[in-house]
Design an enzyme around this catalytic site. Structure first.
Site, PDB file in Angstrom:
ATOM      1  N   ALA A  64       0.850  -1.188   0.000  1.00 26.98           N
ATOM      2  CA  ALA A  64       0.000   0.000   0.000  1.00 26.98           C
ATOM      3  C   ALA A  64       0.887   1.240   0.000  1.00 26.98           C
ATOM      4  O   ALA A  64       2.097   1.166   0.224  1.00 26.98           O
ATOM      5  CB  ALA A  64      -0.910  -0.013   1.225  1.00 26.98           C
ATOM      6  N   GLY A 110      -0.266  -4.980   0.723  1.00 28.35           N
ATOM      7  CA  GLY A 110      -1.478  -4.820  -0.069  1.00 28.35           C
ATOM      8  C   GLY A 110      -1.402  -5.514  -1.408  1.00 28.35           C
ATOM      9  O   GLY A 110      -2.429  -5.912  -1.963  1.00 28.35           O
ATOM     10  N   GLU A 113      -2.380  -9.023  -0.663  1.00 30.57           N
ATOM     11  CA  GLU A 113      -3.813  -9.075  -0.375  1.00 30.57           C
ATOM     12  C   GLU A 113      -4.636  -8.914  -1.651  1.00 30.57           C
ATOM     13  O   GLU A 113      -5.682  -9.545  -1.795  1.00 30.57           O
ATOM     14  CB  GLU A 113      -4.162  -8.000   0.654  1.00 30.57           C
ATOM     15  CG  GLU A 113      -3.587  -8.331   2.027  1.00 30.57           C
ATOM     16  CD  GLU A 113      -3.766  -7.219   3.040  1.00 30.57           C
ATOM     17  OE1 GLU A 113      -4.257  -7.499   4.150  1.00 30.57           O
ATOM     18  OE2 GLU A 113      -3.417  -6.060   2.726  1.00 30.57           O
ATOM     19  N   GLU A 133       3.492  -6.268   7.269  1.00 26.98           N
ATOM     20  CA  GLU A 133       2.907  -5.144   8.004  1.00 26.98           C
ATOM     21  C   GLU A 133       3.347  -5.073   9.468  1.00 26.98           C
ATOM     22  O   GLU A 133       3.453  -3.982  10.040  1.00 26.98           O
ATOM     23  CB  GLU A 133       1.373  -5.214   7.937  1.00 26.98           C
ATOM     24  CG  GLU A 133       0.779  -4.812   6.601  1.00 26.98           C
ATOM     25  CD  GLU A 133       0.672  -5.974   5.622  1.00 26.98           C
ATOM     26  OE1 GLU A 133      -0.055  -5.847   4.628  1.00 26.98           O
ATOM     27  OE2 GLU A 133       1.328  -7.011   5.861  1.00 26.98           O
TER      28      GLU A 133
END
Length: 259
Positions: A64, A110, A113, A133
């Protein structure tokens, strides 16, 4: 016109490219454009299967956009922002057509994911896949704690998230995180080849396979069988089943309408 998501359609395969150099990180704008692209392809008769890839050679998606994180610190309404991303991820997960993603480099946070929402994952041999993370004092908030355990089991998923260490493409295949591993530079061609096989089949069948598997995995066996039976009965009301059966009897290749 999208700034970061490019779409090309050829012979029933839609190829989406994330192009945000150098590492294709997922900003809010990238997420928004990705959601819009999938929404446009949902009812597009020229797209029977979708392949997602990224530009560059370093990363599929390295995570992200961390630069957007400070604006969430201390905000009581941050869950609303998080759920905006989930709506895009959920839309891809439930997209009514086959989806394939090519992991051709770093696939972290991300990016991992996002990859988990696709039906099939193809990794090039140099890919590194993980959820780091915890190293930032946070944890996977884009569905990683939910989708990864369903794919590789609770113990392995916890190991990956507790340590934050990525797995290689080969290990990812061994634990069921990816379907195939290819040589560097060959992932996209393999994905398009696989998608091409799907485009010759009935979209009515393909979409019901996806619905039966996705929804059936979240319920008990008996309820899943009931779901499958209903979808199986439903498909016998379509024109494609008439064409498929007729073509078999006539010993020819079927010509499905993809509607």
């Amino acid at each position: 016109m999208s700034e970061f998501i490019h779409v090309e359609k050829t012979n029933g395969v839609a190829v989406l490219t994330i192009d945000r150099p150098p590492l294709n990180v997922l900003s809010k704008k990238v997420f928004k454009e990705l959601g819009e692209a999938f929404d446009a392809l949902k009812d597009d008769p020229e797209a029977i299967a979708v392949v997602l890839k990224s530009a560059g050679e370093k990363a599929f998606v390295a995570g992200a956009d961390i630069k957007e994180f400070p604006e969430m610190i201390g905000r009581e309404d941050s869950k609303d922002t998080i759920m905006e991303g989930h709506r895009v991820l959920d839309a891809i997960d439930s997209f009514p057509k086959p989806t394939i993603v090519v992991l051709d480099g770093l696939t972290l946070g991300g990016g991992c994911e996002l990859a988990l929402t696709f039906d099939i994952r193809i990794a090039e041999e140099h890919a590194q896949i993980g959820l780091p993370e915890v190293k930032l004092g946070i944890f996977p908030g884009g569905g990683g704690t939910q989708r990864l355990p369903r794919l590789v089991g609770k113990a392995k998923a916890k190991e990956m998230m507790y340590t934050g260490e990525p797995v290689s493409a080969q290990e990812a295949k061994e634990i069921g995180l990816v379907n195939q591993v290819t040589a560097k530079g060959e992932g996209v061609s393999e994905a398009i080849k696989m998608a091409g096989k799907m485009t010759g089949y009935s979209l009515q069948s393909l979409s019901r396979i996806k619905k039966a598997v996705n929804e059936g995995m979240d319920v008990g066996l008996n309820e899943g069988i009931d779901l499958e039976a209903g979808l199986f009965a439903d498909i016998f009301q379509t024109e494609d089943v008439k064409e498929g059966v007729r073509a078999f009897i006539e010993k020819r290749k079927p010509s499905f309408k993809h509607k």
